[in-house]
Design an enzyme around this catalytic site. Structure first.
Site, PDB file in Angstrom:
ATOM      1  N   LYS A  12       0.840  -1.221   0.048  1.00 36.28           N
ATOM      2  CA  LYS A  12      -0.109   0.017  -0.184  1.00 36.28           C
ATOM      3  C   LYS A  12       0.987   1.242  -0.028  1.00 36.28           C
ATOM      4  O   LYS A  12       2.091   1.229   0.393  1.00 36.28           O
ATOM      5  CB  LYS A  12      -0.791  -0.045   0.993  1.00 36.28           C
ATOM      6  CG  LYS A  12      -0.200  -0.117   2.871  1.00 36.28           C
ATOM      7  CD  LYS A  12       0.137   1.297   3.316  1.00 36.28           C
ATOM      8  CE  LYS A  12       0.818   1.362   4.477  1.00 36.28           C
ATOM      9  NZ  LYS A  12       1.519   2.324   4.774  1.00 36.28           N
ATOM     10  N   ASP A 140      -2.611  -2.410   9.902  1.00 34.90           N
ATOM     11  CA  ASP A 140      -2.486  -2.437   8.551  1.00 34.90           C
ATOM     12  C   ASP A 140      -2.925  -3.757   7.991  1.00 34.90           C
ATOM     13  O   ASP A 140      -2.745  -3.759   6.712  1.00 34.90           O
ATOM     14  CB  ASP A 140      -1.026  -2.048   8.191  1.00 34.90           C
ATOM     15  CG  ASP A 140      -0.659  -0.562   8.198  1.00 34.90           C
ATOM     16  OD1 ASP A 140      -1.654   0.439   8.345  1.00 34.90           O
ATOM     17  OD2 ASP A 140       0.484  -0.401   8.456  1.00 34.90           O
TER      18      ASP A 140
END
Ligand code: C5P
Length: 303
Positions: A12, A140
């Site tokens: 990401k 995350d």
């Protein structure tokens, strides 16, 4: 031969990372805009006669433990505990996402391990439940299961998909140096006036609108990471890399997460290739990669 269950899982980039006050659990309240990009780790789950075992492949494999310090191993253990699984699993992590680079590589591996082990042990767990399990492992972990673009609140784990138009061409600059996430947050607290830190941070509406309309120039202008100053003060070479990319004409640049990876947004595939060549020739990064976003979340690779 058992070739195993193979899962591909994306890294990401944070297009926005807004930091709020520190909470009673010591974490800072965040509002972030994630985009999954075409840089992947592959996780394979196959049979093991020796409990949960793990092996890491790739140039940075030596930097990663294969015991309980590995989030993918912890992911497999969590599934074992919750579903009462006694069978072992052998995990192979083919690493391409930089280690401790601010691109959630360890979390991606945990997300991949959840998906691969769930299928390997024939557990029928919907993705939204895997995401909830992932949040127990780290803030995350849920996003790589979802992919695309999403706003993350809380510690970043409370996700809402975000509309996003167009293809984003990014140039990633990997650093030779290392940054510690807790140290970056500590420095943020030291250098930021308390009254300017919001209790509940937000991703700007302007950025969300630019994303929806696919206005890449505007997205480039609005990329914002509240941790930038802290990361740059701990690792001043980041200033040099950011400046080099901006001078070479990118649409915008941002440190991903707490760094040290820097992502440069460009207007096209050829502009990305040109910027990649320029940055490579300056020799200011360990490695330069061209990626696109948004891409889908973790998925199976069929033989
Ligand atoms: O998410 P992770 O556990 O890797 O974070 C490591 C450390 O970074 C935390 O223990 C905390 O000191 C800091 N951190 C924070 N606020 C966040 C995320 C991380 O203060 N939202």
């Amino acid at each position: 031969m058992d070739s195993g269950i193979r899962v591909r899982v994306p890294a990401k980039i944070n297009l926005a990372l807004m930091v709020g006050r520190q909470r009673s659990d010591q974490y800072h309240e965040l509002a972030t805009l994630f985009q999954a990009v075409s840089l992947y780790d592959d996780i394979t789950a196959s049979s093991s006669s020796d409990g949960i075992t793990c092996e890491v492949l790739g140039a940075e494999a030596h930097k990663i433990g294969v015991g309980d310090d590995n989030l993918a191993v912890r992911a497999a253990k969590l599934l074992q505990e919750i579903y009462g699984i006694t069978e072992g699993v052998h995990l192979v992590i083919d690493k391409r996402i930089p280690v401790a680079g601010g691109m959630a590589g360890g979390s991606a591996d945990a997300a991949g391990a959840l998906l691969a082990c769930a299928r390997f042990w024939e557990l029928r767990i919907p993705v939204n439940e895997l995401m909830e399990l992932g949040a127990q492992l780290g803030a995350d972990v849920p996003f790589p299961l979802m992919g695309g673009c999403a706003v993350g609140l809380g510690r970043g784990e409370s996700l809402t998909p975000a509309l996003c138009r167009g293809v984003f061409h990014w140039v990633l600059a990997f650093s030779t140096s290392h940054l510690s996430t807790p140290e970056v947050f500590r420095r943020f607290d030291e250098i930021t006036a308390p009254h300017s830190i919001p209790a509940i941070p937000q991703v700007s509406q302007e950025l969300m609108m630019a994303l929806i309309s696919g206005d890449l120039d505007r997205v480039g202008e609005l990329l914002l990471n509240d941790l930038s100053q802290a990361s740059c003060s701990l690792l001043p070479e980041l200033h040099t890399t950011l400046r080099a990319g901006r001078e070479a004409g990118c649409l915008g640049a941002i440190i991903s997460g707490s760094g040290p990876t820097i992502a440069f947004l460009t207007k096209s595939e050829s502009a990305a290739a040109d910027l990649g060549v320029t940055l490579s020739s300056l020799g200011i990064a360990r490695d330069i990669r061209l990626v696109t976003g948004p891409v889908g979340g973790a998925h199976f690779l069929e033989d």
